[in-house]
Structures are given as C-alpha cells and as structure tokens.
Motif scaffolding. Structure first.
Motif, PDB file in Angstrom:
ATOM      1  N   ALA A 171     -74.370  40.648  24.663  1.00  0.00           N
ATOM      2  CA  ALA A 171     -73.025  40.737  25.248  1.00  0.00           C
ATOM      3  C   ALA A 171     -72.060  41.449  24.312  1.00  0.00           C
ATOM      4  O   ALA A 171     -71.920  41.087  23.146  1.00  0.00           O
ATOM      5  N   GLY A 172     -71.411  42.502  24.835  1.00  0.00           N
ATOM      6  CA  GLY A 172     -70.400  43.231  24.082  1.00  0.00           C
ATOM      7  C   GLY A 172     -70.933  44.321  23.177  1.00  0.00           C
ATOM      8  O   GLY A 172     -70.153  45.002  22.515  1.00  0.00           O
ATOM      9  N   LEU A 173     -72.249  44.518  23.156  1.00  0.00           N
ATOM     10  CA  LEU A 173     -72.846  45.534  22.276  1.00  0.00           C
ATOM     11  C   LEU A 173     -73.393  46.692  23.101  1.00  0.00           C
ATOM     12  O   LEU A 173     -74.250  46.498  23.961  1.00  0.00           O
ATOM     13  N   ARG A 174     -72.912  47.890  22.825  1.00  0.00           N
ATOM     14  CA  ARG A 174     -73.474  49.093  23.417  1.00  0.00           C
ATOM     15  C   ARG A 174     -74.628  49.580  22.537  1.00  0.00           C
ATOM     16  O   ARG A 174     -74.761  49.163  21.379  1.00  0.00           O
ATOM     17  N   PRO A 175     -75.472  50.474  23.038  1.00  0.00           N
ATOM     18  CA  PRO A 175     -76.584  50.963  22.217  1.00  0.00           C
ATOM     19  C   PRO A 175     -76.107  51.549  20.891  1.00  0.00           C
ATOM     20  O   PRO A 175     -75.170  52.353  20.847  1.00  0.00           O
ATOM     21  N   GLY A 176     -76.727  51.106  19.802  1.00  0.00           N
ATOM     22  CA  GLY A 176     -76.356  51.570  18.470  1.00  0.00           C
ATOM     23  C   GLY A 176     -75.274  50.744  17.808  1.00  0.00           C
ATOM     24  O   GLY A 176     -75.006  50.920  16.615  1.00  0.00           O
ATOM     25  N   ASP A 177     -74.635  49.834  18.551  1.00  0.00           N
ATOM     26  CA  ASP A 177     -73.584  48.977  17.985  1.00  0.00           C
ATOM     27  C   ASP A 177     -74.202  47.728  17.360  1.00  0.00           C
ATOM     28  O   ASP A 177     -75.276  47.267  17.772  1.00  0.00           O
ATOM     29  N   HIS A 178     -73.473  47.148  16.396  1.00  0.00           N
ATOM     30  CA  HIS A 178     -73.900  45.865  15.846  1.00  0.00           C
ATOM     31  C   HIS A 178     -72.671  45.074  15.421  1.00  0.00           C
ATOM     32  O   HIS A 178     -71.580  45.626  15.251  1.00  0.00           O
ATOM     33  N   ARG A 179     -72.859  43.771  15.278  1.00  0.00           N
ATOM     34  CA  ARG A 179     -71.807  42.888  14.775  1.00  0.00           C
ATOM     35  C   ARG A 179     -72.450  41.836  13.898  1.00  0.00           C
ATOM     36  O   ARG A 179     -73.653  41.580  13.983  1.00  0.00           O
ATOM     37  N   SER A 180     -71.638  41.202  13.057  1.00  0.00           N
ATOM     38  CA  SER A 180     -72.146  40.203  12.126  1.00  0.00           C
ATOM     39  C   SER A 180     -71.625  38.818  12.486  1.00  0.00           C
ATOM     40  O   SER A 180     -70.506  38.678  12.984  1.00  0.00           O
ATOM     41  N   GLU A 181     -72.441  37.814  12.223  1.00  0.00           N
ATOM     42  CA  GLU A 181     -72.051  36.419  12.396  1.00  0.00           C
ATOM     43  C   GLU A 181     -72.460  35.648  11.149  1.00  0.00           C
ATOM     44  O   GLU A 181     -73.425  36.012  10.471  1.00  0.00           O
ATOM     45  N   THR A 182     -71.726  34.579  10.882  1.00  0.00           N
ATOM     46  CA  THR A 182     -72.092  33.668   9.793  1.00  0.00           C
ATOM     47  C   THR A 182     -72.738  32.441  10.405  1.00  0.00           C
ATOM     48  O   THR A 182     -72.158  31.800  11.286  1.00  0.00           O
ATOM     49  N   ILE A 183     -73.941  32.133   9.967  1.00  0.00           N
ATOM     50  CA  ILE A 183     -74.729  31.037  10.516  1.00  0.00           C
ATOM     51  C   ILE A 183     -74.745  29.889   9.517  1.00  0.00           C
ATOM     52  O   ILE A 183     -75.007  30.091   8.326  1.00  0.00           O
ATOM     53  N   HIS A 184     -74.458  28.689  10.001  1.00  0.00           N
ATOM     54  CA  HIS A 184     -74.510  27.493   9.159  1.00  0.00           C
ATOM     55  C   HIS A 184     -75.896  26.864   9.319  1.00  0.00           C
ATOM     56  O   HIS A 184     -76.209  26.289  10.363  1.00  0.00           O
ATOM     57  N   LEU A 185     -76.714  27.010   8.312  1.00  0.00           N
ATOM     58  CA  LEU A 185     -78.063  26.471   8.363  1.00  0.00           C
ATOM     59  C   LEU A 185     -78.061  24.986   8.028  1.00  0.00           C
ATOM     60  O   LEU A 185     -77.281  24.540   7.187  1.00  0.00           O
ATOM     61  N   PRO A 186     -78.937  24.208   8.682  1.00  0.00           N
ATOM     62  CA  PRO A 186     -79.037  22.792   8.309  1.00  0.00           C
ATOM     63  C   PRO A 186     -79.517  22.665   6.880  1.00  0.00           C
ATOM     64  O   PRO A 186     -80.387  23.414   6.428  1.00  0.00           O
ATOM     65  N   ARG A 187     -78.908  21.736   6.151  1.00  0.00           N
ATOM     66  CA  ARG A 187     -79.286  21.528   4.751  1.00  0.00           C
ATOM     67  C   ARG A 187     -80.698  20.962   4.677  1.00  0.00           C
ATOM     68  O   ARG A 187     -81.030  19.978   5.339  1.00  0.00           O
ATOM     69  N   ALA A 188     -81.513  21.620   3.883  1.00  0.00           N
ATOM     70  CA  ALA A 188     -82.888  21.138   3.726  1.00  0.00           C
ATOM     71  C   ALA A 188     -82.877  19.802   3.004  1.00  0.00           C
ATOM     72  O   ALA A 188     -82.078  19.580   2.092  1.00  0.00           O
ATOM     73  N   GLU A 189     -83.751  18.930   3.452  1.00  0.00           N
ATOM     74  CA  GLU A 189     -83.812  17.621   2.809  1.00  0.00           C
ATOM     75  C   GLU A 189     -84.389  17.765   1.410  1.00  0.00           C
ATOM     76  O   GLU A 189     -85.405  18.424   1.193  1.00  0.00           O
ATOM     77  N   ALA A 190     -83.734  17.150   0.461  1.00  0.00           N
ATOM     78  CA  ALA A 190     -84.234  17.184  -0.907  1.00  0.00           C
ATOM     79  C   ALA A 190     -85.478  16.319  -0.997  1.00  0.00           C
ATOM     80  O   ALA A 190     -85.553  15.250  -0.391  1.00  0.00           O
TER      81      ALA A 190
END
Length: 204
Positions: A171-190
């Motif tokens: 959604a919102g991307l034409r061919p050749g376009d890109h966008r960035s997102e920041t992903i919050h990963l679940p904290r790995a269990e120690a």
C-alpha cells in the motif's frame, strides 16, 4: 528495535545488489536502495514484481524468511485463460508439482486490482484467449511455486505481484519506491543460570 525497508520491486530487477552474470548488466537492488548493510529477507524472482522486505537485523530477517514460521504471503496473479472453480479448488487443496504436494492455500478469483501500474514491458496477450486474476496466499515458499501451481492446473501465470508478507503490504508504494519502518522485536529470554546443587554439611 530493528529497521525494515519495504520495497516494491519492479519487473526484471534482480533480488540482490550485484549481478554476477557476464554480458549486459541487469538491474539490481543497488539501482534503487542506497541504505548500506541491508539484505533481502526472502526472495522474489527476477520476473516477478511486488513486495520485498530488507533489513540488516539477523533476528528480524530470520523471523520473516524462516520456513518454520510459515509467515503468510499473498500474491496477485494474472493467469492465461478463464479459470474455473475446479482449478481454484485444486489450488486451495494442494497440487502436485515436481517436488511434491503443495500445502493447502487460500485462493480466490478477483477483478484486476484497482490502481495497478502498467508493467514494463507489458504482458503479451493473445486476442482469442481471456485472462483471469487470482489472489493466492501461501504459507510456504518453494522455488517459483505460484507459477508451477497455476501451470499444474492448466492456467499459466502471465504476471505475478507479491502484495503482502505477514502484516506488511505494498500500500502506497509504486514500482521502485521504498519506505522504512522501525520494528520492535520481542526481547529474547535470557538463559536461566544453572544453580549449583546445595551441599549438605558433613557430619562430624
């Protein structure tokens, strides 16, 4: 946190940053993405279009591309011919291709997607043969799987666009376009520290 790039890969662009083939160079990701130290999380064929995810975070890359996680991927597929319900049902149930029976898939006929961009070069049509559009969602990723599945039921793929991976879409991307997102990963269990056994005091 991890950075993720959503890229709408055009037709006939390699899903890598260099072209190892000798001869006339082909378009690669380097022609579109300047962010250093990012890599595709999964693959998309040279002659396919649509959503490609890239990241420099190994954990996120594994989370997206790992076959064990079975992250669903949705494709818009133009096939040659007026596909019938028997063929659609066969695709849903699983079809036998060279490397075995495919997993059940979600498949339905759709009208041509709205606001779809023209492909360059365009799809070759035969005037006497109609075409159909399908939406296919898979939870596995064999080599050229969608094309082999539609061919197995008698309706060759003419155009293949990946629209969705998990919760991410074009959604919102034409061919050749890109966008960035920041992903919050679940904290790995120690890892839990192993406690040394309690020694009983020796009797005197």
């Amino acid at each position: 946190m991890a950075d993720l790039i959503l890229f709408n890969k055009p037709f006939q662009v390699l899903c890598q940053f260099t072209d190892d083939r000798e001869g006339e160079p082909r378009a690669t990701l380097a022609d579109y993405i300047r962010t250093p130290d990012v890599y595709p999380a999964g693959r998309l064929d040279y002659d396919s279009e649509g959503l490609l995810l890239l990241t420099g975070n190994g954990a996120l890359q594994h989370r997206i591309a790992s076959p064990e996680r079975k992250m669903p991927k949705t494709y818009w597929v133009q096939v040659e011919g007026d596909i019938d319900e028997d063929a659609v049902k066969a695709l849903c149930d699983g079809v036998r291709i060279r490397d075995g029976l495919t997993r059940p898939a979600t498949v339905r006929r759709i009208p041509e997607p709205a606001d779809l961009w023209p492909r360059t070069p365009p799809v070759r049509h035969r005037e006497a043969i109609p075409t159909s559009w399908l939406e296919i969602t898979l939870t596995e990723g064999r080599n050229r799987q969608v094309r082999r599945m539609t061919a197995a039921v008698g309706f060759p793929t003419l155009r293949l666009i990946r629209y969705r991976i998990g919760d991410w879409t074009l959604a919102g991307l034409r061919p050749g376009d890109h966008r960035s997102e920041t992903i919050h990963l679940p904290r790995a269990e120690a890892p839990k520290r192993r406690r040394s056994p309690t020694r009983r005091p020796r009797r005197k």
